[in-house]
Design a protein around this motif. Structure first.
Motif, PDB file in Angstrom:
ATOM      1  N   ALA A 277       0.947  -1.111   0.030  1.00 24.82           N
ATOM      2  CA  ALA A 277       0.085   0.123   0.046  1.00 24.82           C
ATOM      3  C   ALA A 277       0.840   1.107  -0.091  1.00 24.82           C
ATOM      4  O   ALA A 277       1.784   1.507   0.756  1.00 24.82           O
ATOM      5  N   LEU A 278       0.533   1.917  -0.813  1.00 25.58           N
ATOM      6  CA  LEU A 278       1.342   3.410  -1.110  1.00 25.58           C
ATOM      7  C   LEU A 278       0.301   4.626  -0.575  1.00 25.58           C
ATOM      8  O   LEU A 278       0.783   5.698  -0.543  1.00 25.58           O
ATOM      9  N   HIS A 279      -0.823   4.177  -0.206  1.00 26.74           N
ATOM     10  CA  HIS A 279      -1.894   5.196   0.523  1.00 26.74           C
ATOM     11  C   HIS A 279      -2.239   6.057  -0.536  1.00 26.74           C
ATOM     12  O   HIS A 279      -2.060   5.974  -1.977  1.00 26.74           O
ATOM     13  N   MET A 280      -2.716   7.192  -0.324  1.00 25.47           N
ATOM     14  CA  MET A 280      -3.404   8.111  -1.342  1.00 25.47           C
ATOM     15  C   MET A 280      -2.501   8.806  -2.070  1.00 25.47           C
ATOM     16  O   MET A 280      -1.245   9.224  -1.614  1.00 25.47           O
ATOM     17  N   LEU A 281      -2.887   9.242  -3.337  1.00 24.10           N
ATOM     18  CA  LEU A 281      -1.890   9.992  -4.297  1.00 24.10           C
ATOM     19  C   LEU A 281      -2.430  11.282  -4.345  1.00 24.10           C
ATOM     20  O   LEU A 281      -3.657  11.641  -3.994  1.00 24.10           O
ATOM     21  N   GLY A 282      -1.843  12.352  -5.118  1.00 21.40           N
ATOM     22  CA  GLY A 282      -2.356  13.576  -5.577  1.00 21.40           C
ATOM     23  C   GLY A 282      -2.125  14.729  -4.501  1.00 21.40           C
ATOM     24  O   GLY A 282      -1.139  14.793  -3.978  1.00 21.40           O
ATOM     25  N   MET A 283      -3.008  15.498  -4.684  1.00 27.59           N
ATOM     26  CA  MET A 283      -2.739  16.889  -3.806  1.00 27.59           C
ATOM     27  C   MET A 283      -2.310  16.645  -2.500  1.00 27.59           C
ATOM     28  O   MET A 283      -1.660  17.421  -2.127  1.00 27.59           O
ATOM     29  N   HIS A 284      -3.140  15.737  -1.760  1.00 28.37           N
ATOM     30  CA  HIS A 284      -2.608  15.577  -0.382  1.00 28.37           C
ATOM     31  C   HIS A 284      -2.433  14.036  -0.308  1.00 28.37           C
ATOM     32  O   HIS A 284      -2.282  13.423   0.811  1.00 28.37           O
ATOM     33  N   GLY A 285      -1.739  13.597  -1.267  1.00 27.06           N
ATOM     34  CA  GLY A 285      -1.172  12.204  -1.373  1.00 27.06           C
ATOM     35  C   GLY A 285       0.101  12.179  -0.446  1.00 27.06           C
ATOM     36  O   GLY A 285       0.819  12.894  -0.151  1.00 27.06           O
ATOM     37  N   THR A 286       0.596  10.700  -0.183  1.00 27.57           N
ATOM     38  CA  THR A 286       1.837  10.668   0.565  1.00 27.57           C
ATOM     39  C   THR A 286       3.068  11.061  -0.451  1.00 27.57           C
ATOM     40  O   THR A 286       2.776  10.937  -1.698  1.00 27.57           O
TER      41      THR A 286
ATOM     42  N   LYS B  97      -0.253  22.736 -10.220  1.00 30.09           N
ATOM     43  CA  LYS B  97       1.176  22.088 -10.081  1.00 30.09           C
ATOM     44  C   LYS B  97       1.600  20.870 -10.211  1.00 30.09           C
ATOM     45  O   LYS B  97       0.848  19.886  -9.907  1.00 30.09           O
ATOM     46  N   SER B  98       2.996  20.548 -10.659  1.00 30.60           N
ATOM     47  CA  SER B  98       3.581  19.188 -10.815  1.00 30.60           C
ATOM     48  C   SER B  98       3.705  18.697  -9.406  1.00 30.60           C
ATOM     49  O   SER B  98       3.836  19.403  -8.463  1.00 30.60           O
ATOM     50  N   TYR B  99       3.786  17.262  -9.532  1.00 34.95           N
ATOM     51  CA  TYR B  99       4.237  16.793  -8.090  1.00 34.95           C
ATOM     52  C   TYR B  99       5.756  16.958  -7.580  1.00 34.95           C
ATOM     53  O   TYR B  99       5.899  17.035  -6.668  1.00 34.95           O
ATOM     54  N   ARG B 100       6.501  17.546  -8.750  1.00 36.47           N
ATOM     55  CA  ARG B 100       7.830  18.214  -8.474  1.00 36.47           C
ATOM     56  C   ARG B 100       7.732  19.351  -7.138  1.00 36.47           C
ATOM     57  O   ARG B 100       8.670  19.499  -6.371  1.00 36.47           O
ATOM     58  N   GLU B 101       6.679  19.789  -7.207  1.00 40.07           N
ATOM     59  CA  GLU B 101       6.415  21.219  -6.472  1.00 40.07           C
ATOM     60  C   GLU B 101       5.706  20.729  -5.045  1.00 40.07           C
ATOM     61  O   GLU B 101       4.988  21.744  -4.732  1.00 40.07           O
ATOM     62  N   MET B 102       5.885  19.551  -4.716  1.00 40.91           N
ATOM     63  CA  MET B 102       5.270  19.144  -3.383  1.00 40.91           C
ATOM     64  C   MET B 102       5.620  19.807  -2.005  1.00 40.91           C
ATOM     65  O   MET B 102       6.751  19.804  -1.944  1.00 40.91           O
ATOM     66  N   LEU B 103       4.590  20.218  -1.235  1.00 41.09           N
ATOM     67  CA  LEU B 103       4.922  20.938  -0.083  1.00 41.09           C
ATOM     68  C   LEU B 103       4.917  19.689   0.820  1.00 41.09           C
ATOM     69  O   LEU B 103       3.821  18.958   1.118  1.00 41.09           O
ATOM     70  N   LEU B 104       6.241  19.481   1.746  1.00 45.29           N
ATOM     71  CA  LEU B 104       6.078  18.425   2.670  1.00 45.29           C
ATOM     72  C   LEU B 104       5.828  18.680   3.808  1.00 45.29           C
ATOM     73  O   LEU B 104       5.492  19.750   4.420  1.00 45.29           O
ATOM     74  N   SER B 105       5.906  17.617   4.915  1.00 41.23           N
ATOM     75  CA  SER B 105       5.279  17.732   6.249  1.00 41.23           C
ATOM     76  C   SER B 105       6.384  18.607   6.840  1.00 41.23           C
ATOM     77  O   SER B 105       7.716  18.790   6.376  1.00 41.23           O
ATOM     78  N   PRO B 106       5.891  19.405   7.852  1.00 45.54           N
ATOM     79  CA  PRO B 106       6.902  20.435   8.505  1.00 45.54           C
ATOM     80  C   PRO B 106       8.133  19.694   9.014  1.00 45.54           C
ATOM     81  O   PRO B 106       7.935  18.586   9.850  1.00 45.54           O
ATOM     82  N   GLY B 107       9.307  20.167   8.481  1.00 43.62           N
ATOM     83  CA  GLY B 107      10.536  19.235   9.180  1.00 43.62           C
ATOM     84  C   GLY B 107      11.082  20.081  10.494  1.00 43.62           C
ATOM     85  O   GLY B 107       9.922  20.800  11.317  1.00 43.62           O
TER      86      GLY B 107
ATOM     87  N   MET C  47       1.356  18.760   0.345  1.00 44.08           N
ATOM     88  CA  MET C  47       0.564  19.077  -0.564  1.00 44.08           C
ATOM     89  C   MET C  47       0.991  19.532  -1.928  1.00 44.08           C
ATOM     90  O   MET C  47       2.097  19.977  -1.947  1.00 44.08           O
ATOM     91  N   VAL C  48       0.474  19.226  -3.130  1.00 45.75           N
ATOM     92  CA  VAL C  48       0.828  19.793  -4.262  1.00 45.75           C
ATOM     93  C   VAL C  48       0.049  20.604  -4.550  1.00 45.75           C
ATOM     94  O   VAL C  48      -1.445  20.417  -4.608  1.00 45.75           O
ATOM     95  N   PRO C  49       0.253  21.975  -4.701  1.00 50.37           N
ATOM     96  CA  PRO C  49      -0.628  22.970  -4.846  1.00 50.37           C
ATOM     97  C   PRO C  49      -1.436  22.976  -6.022  1.00 50.37           C
ATOM     98  O   PRO C  49      -0.900  22.099  -7.056  1.00 50.37           O
ATOM     99  N   ALA C  50      -2.637  23.282  -6.277  1.00 54.58           N
ATOM    100  CA  ALA C  50      -3.517  23.191  -7.388  1.00 54.58           C
ATOM    101  C   ALA C  50      -2.996  23.290  -8.690  1.00 54.58           C
ATOM    102  O   ALA C  50      -2.089  24.612  -8.915  1.00 54.58           O
TER     103      ALA C  50
END
Lengths: 581, 187
Positions: A255-264, A559-569, A554-557
C-alpha cells in the motif's frame, strides 16, 4: 392486474425493488405518496431538511451498495435535493429520488411550489423522468432503479405530478426483461475487450516500475479481492484515490496510500517515476493529477473503467479497457497466470526504491502535548475503533486528515464527497450508513464549518435513536480555505474565521443528543471512550484543536508533483521538495 | 533544500488538430431529449455550429445532425458523452466517410432597380435557387446546398441588401453508394 391509485403503485414498485428505507420530508405535492407510505412496511426516516435526506440516502447507498431512496415535495423540497443529487452524481452513487410535482394542469403556470425540477436536475442526474401518464408509472420507477444501479451508477430522479399520485389505474409491474428492452440505447459495457486485456498483460510483464492507481470504481464493482490478488501476484504497489480508500488494505506492505494533492510523498514519487500506471476505476481528476502534462511523465497508461467517457478524457491512454472492473481484473489475472514469470525478481529494485521513499518521508505531523493536533484525534479514533469503523467526513481539512490518518482496510469504509466536495455531507451520510450497517460503529469526522451546514438533522438521529458519533475537528476556521490563504494569499484570512459558533456540547444536549468536549490532548482518549460507551443516541464530540494546523504534504492546485510541499520538518515550515526522477 | 531542475519531464502530447465534424445522432423521440443534448453541449463548453433535428420514418426515433468544431480529443469526448445519454441509440461521426450535406436557406433580398433584378435572377439561375415570393421591392429566394455554396450565395447577394434570412443548419446523411467500400470506417 390490480387497480390502485398512483401513490400505491409507487409503494408496490418500491417494494418489488426491495427497498426497505426511505429518507425524506413530505409536502403538498407528495402527500398522497406519504399517505400510501403510512401503511407500507418501509423504514420511513423523516429528516429536517431535504439536503440531509439526500445525503442520508447517499450514505445508505455507499455503505450498503444498494440503491438509496429519497423523497421530497415539489418546488423547494426538490430544489433542496439538488446538492445531494450532484454529490451522488459526481461520486457515482446509486440513488432514486422521487419528487412530487404540481398537478399536470398547473404545470407551466407558476403554480404554488412549482419548479422545473426535471430541467434543474438534468445535468446532475444520470437520467430523470417527468411522469405524464399513470400507465408509464410502474415502468419508469423500474427503469429508474435499473439505470441507477447498473453501469456507472448514479442518481435518477422521478418527478410525479400530484394528480397522477391520486389517479386510479390498473397496472402490472414490468419484468426485468421488459425493463431492459424498454431502454434500447442503454447498454453498459461490462465485459472488457480481450485483445486489450492481453495487451495490458504484456505491458505489465514488461514494466519495470509499475503502479496501480485505484479509484472508487473498484469499490462500486466489488473488486477488492481481485485487486488484491492482482497486486500480490504481480507485486505491484497500490495507491488509492480518496474515493478508492478501502479498496486495498492500507496496512498491506504494497500500500502506498493516497496520491495527488494531499497524497503521500512515496505515492506521488512512485507515480512520478513510474513507467507503467494501471488506472483501475479512477478518472484522472485534477486533484489527483495536478499539472496534467507532468503527471506520470514517463508512464504508459492502462485504464480500466466502465465509463467510456472517462477514458482519454483528461489524459491520453495507451491501453483503454472499457468494462466492469471486477470482470476485467479477473480476466487480466487469468491472462497473467498463463505464462510463468518471476515477479519478485522483476520488482525487487522498484519495491526497494519505494521502501526507501517510505522511510525518508513517512506520513507524519508535529506532535504536541499542549494543544490537540487534529491528526492525533484521527489516530485515536483509529485506535479506539481498532480500524473497524465506517468513517464519513465533511469537506475540508478534517476530510483530508480523516483520509490520511485512519487506515482503511475494507471497501465501503470511508464515505466522503470526493468529487463535488460538499460541506455538510459527513454527518447525514453517517446516519444513512448506520441505518444500512447497524452492526458497525459509524463515526462522522466533521469540521466545525462543515457540520453546521446540516446540523438540524441531529434531531433526526435523536428521533430514530441512530447512535452515530460525530467528531468535530473544531479549529474555528474554514480551515482549508484558511490554509490556502496562508500559502497562496499572504495569510490574508478573508471570511474564514468561525469563532462565533454555538457551544456544540449544549447544542447537542438541547437536541437530546450527548455532547462531549476535549480541549487538551490527554482528554481525547477518555472522551472517545465515553462516546463509544453510548449506544442509544448520537454523540457529538467537540475536539478543540490547533487552529492553524495545515494539511501536508500538498501539491498546490495545478502544479506538478515536483512542487510538493512536504510535512513540516525541523524548521516547522513546509518546504518545497523537488522530486527528481 | 531546493534542487535545481535541469530537465522537466513532460508527457508526450498528441498534436491538436482542430476540425469541423458532422455528428449524426439517432435518439428516442421522447419529451425533452433535445434539451438533454443541447444542455450537454452547453454544460461541457462545446460549441455547436449548427444543430438540426427531425423525426425519422420511424415515428419514435428522431435524427439530429450536429456540426461542431474541435480537436480530436474534444470530438471524441462529445461522441462519448452523447452515447452516454440514456435515450441515445446511435452516434456517428460521418465527417470522413462519403456523405451528402445540405442546408436550406430562405433569403429576402432588396431588388432595387431593374439591373439589380436581372443580376439577382442570374445568380438564382447559377446557384439553382428558386424565387418563392415576390414583392414590389424584394425577392424571397430559396436555395439548398452544402455550407460552402450557401455562404457563397449569401456573400453574392449581400451587396443588394439582405432584408432577412433563415437557415436550417446542416443536414447530412452517408452515401449508400459508398457503403461497402467504407464499411470498415463506419464502425
Amino acid at each position: 392486474m390490480a387497480v390502485k391509485r398512483g401513490a400505491d403503485i409507487i409503494v408496490d414498485v418500491l417494494l418489488a425493488e426491495g427497498v426497505d428505507t426511505i429518507f425524506g420530508l413530505p409536502g403538498g405535492a407528495i402527500m398522497e405518496v406519504y399517505d400510501a407510505l403510512f401503511d407500507a412496511p418501509f423504514r420511513n426516516i423523516l429528516t429536517r431538511h431535504e439536503q440531509a435526506a439526500a445525503h442520508m440516502a447517499d450514505g445508505y447507498a455507499r455503505a450498503s451498495g444498494k440503491v438509496g431512496v429519497v423523497m421530497a415535495t415539489s418546488g423547494p423540497g426538490a430544489t433542496n435535493l439538488v446538492t445531494g443529487l450532484a454529490t451522488a452524481f459526481m461520486d457515482s452513487v446509486p440513488l432514486v429520488a422521487i419528487t412530487g410535482q404540481v398537478p399536470r394542469h398547473y404545470i407551466g403556470t407558476d403554480a404554488f411550489q412549482e419548479a422545473d425540477v426535471v430541467g434543474i436536475t438534468r445535468p446532475i442526474t444520470k437520467h430523470n423522468f417527468l411522469v405524464t401518464d399513470i400507465k408509464d408509472l410502474p415502468l419508469i420507477i423500474r427503469q429508474a432503479f435499473y439505470i441507477a444501479r447498473t453501469g456507472r451508477p448514479g442518481p435518477v430522479l422521478i418527478d410525479v405530478p400530484k394528480d397522477i399520485t391520486q389517479q386510479k389505474s390498473d397496472y402490472r409491474i414490468p419484468t426485468d426483461d421488459e425493463v431492459e428492452k424498454s431502454l434500447p440505447g442503454y447498454k453498459p459495457h461490462v465485459e472488457g475487450n480481450y485483445v486489450q486485456i492481453k495487451k495490458a498483460a504484456e505491458f505489465i510483464r514488461k514494466a519495470k516500475r509499475p503502479v496501480l492507481y485505484v479509484g472508487g470504481g473498484v469499490i462500486i464493482s466489488g473488486a477488492s479481492e481481485e485487486l488484491k490478488e492482482l497486486a500480490e501476484l504481480t507485486k505491484i504497489p497500490v495507491t488509492t484515490t480518496n474515493m478508492g480508500k478501502g479498496a486495498f488494505p492500507e496496512t498491506h506492505p504494497l500500500a502506498l496510500h493516497m496520491l495527488g494533492m494531499h497524497g503521500t510523498y512515496y505515492a506521488n514519487m512512485a507515480v512520478y517515476n513510474a513507467d507503467l500506471l494501471i488506472a483501475v476505476g479512477a478518472r484522472f481528476d485534477d486533484r489527483v493529477t495536478g499539472k496534467i502534462q507532468e503527471f506520470a511523465p514517463e508512464a504508459k497508461i492502462i485504464h480500466i473503467d466502465i465509463d467510456p467517457a472517462s477514458i482519454s478524457k483528461n489524459i491520453t491512454v495507451d491501453v483503454p479497457i472499457v468494462g466492469d472492473v471486477k470482470n476485467v481484473l479477473k480476466k487480466l489475472i487469468k491472462e497473467l497466470k498463463k505464462k510463468p514469470f518471476e515477479w519478485e525478481k522483476a520488482r525487487e529494485a522498484w519495491l526497494k526504491q519505494i521502501e526507501k521513499w517510505k522511510n525518508e518521508h513517512p506520513l507524519t505531523y508535529e506532535k504536541s502535548d499542549k494543544v490537540i493536533k487534529p491528526q492525533y484525534v484521527i489516530e485515536e479514533v483509529y485506535n479506539i475503533t481498532k480500524g473497524d469503523a465506517i468513517i464519513t467526513a465533511g469537506v475540508g481539512q478534517h476530510q483530508m486528515w480523516a483520509a490520511m490518518f485512519y487506515k482503511y482496510s475494507f471497501p465501503r469504509q470511508f464515505l466522503n464527497s470526493g468529487g463535488l466536495g460538499t460541506m455538510g455531507y459527513g454527518f447525514p451520510a453517517a446516519v444513512g450508513a448506520k441505518i444500512a450497517r447497524p452492526e458497525k460503529e459509524v463515526i462522522a469526522i466533521e469540521g466545525d464549518g462543515s457540520f453546521i451546514m446540516n446540523i438540524q438533522d441531529i434531531a433526526t438521529a435523536v428521533q430514530y435513536r441512530i447512535p452515530v458519533k460525530v467528531v468535530i475537528i473544531n479549529n474555528e476556521f474554514l480551515g482549508m480555505v484558511r490554509q490556502w490563504q496562508e500559502f497562496f494569499y499572504d495569510s490574508r484570512y478573508a471570511s474564514v474565521c468561525l469563532s462565533v459558533q454555538p457551544d456544540f456540547v449544549k447544542l447537542a444536549e438541547s437536541f437530546g443528543a450527548v455532547g462531549l468536549r476535549a480541549k487538551k490532548p490527554k482528554e481525547v482518549r477518555p472522551v472517545l471512550e465515553e462516546a463509544m460507551s453510548i449506544n442509544d443516541r448520537p454523540v457529538i464530540i467537540d475536539m478543540v484543536v490547533d487552529r492553524e494546523e495545515n494539511v501536508l504534504p500538498m501539491v498546490p492546485a495545478g502544479k506538478s508533483y515536483r512542487e510538493m510541499l512536504l510535512s513540516p520538518g525541523e524548521k516547522g515550515k513546509a518546504e518545497t521538495m523537488y522530486l527528481v526522477g | 533544500m531546493e534542487q535545481e531542475i535541469k530537465t522537466v519531464k513532460l508527457r508526450p502530447e498528441p498534436p491538436k488538430r482542430i476540425g469541423r465534424h458532422i455528428i449524426v445522432v439517432r435518439v428516442q423521440h421522447n419529451f425533452g431529449v433535445l434539451t438533454r443534448i443541447t444542455n450537454l453541449f452547453a454544460s461541457r463548453g462545446y460549441n455547436i455550429e449548427s444543430l438540426t433535428v427531425g423525426v425519422t420514418h420511424e415515428p419514435n426515433i428522431a435524427r439530429i445532425t450536429i456540426v461542431v468544431k474541435g480537436d480530436e480529443r474534444v470530438i471524441e469526448q462529445i461522441i462519448k458523452q452523447l452515447r452516454k445519454l440514456i435515450e441515445t441509440l446511435r452516434v456517428r461521426d460521418i465527417t470522413t466517410i462519403p456523405h451528402i450535406e445540405r442546408e436550406l436557406v430562405l433569403i429576402k433580398v432588396h431588388t432595387g432597380d431593374e439591373k439589380a433584378r436581372d443580376e439577382i435572377m442570374r445568380l438564382v439561375n447559377i446557384f439553382r435557387a428558386k424565387i418563392v415570393d415576390v414583392s414590389i421591392d424584394t425577392y424571397t429566394i430559396e436555395v439548398t446546398g452544402d455550407t460552402n455554396k450557401i455562404e457563397a450565395f449569401i456573400d453574392l447577394l449581400r451587396p443588394f441588401g439582405i432584408k432577412d434570412l433563415a437557415r436550417t443548419g446542416t443536414l447530412a446523411i452517408s452515401r449508400e453508394s459508398a457503403k461497402y467500400k467504407y464499411a470498415k470506417q463506419i464502425e
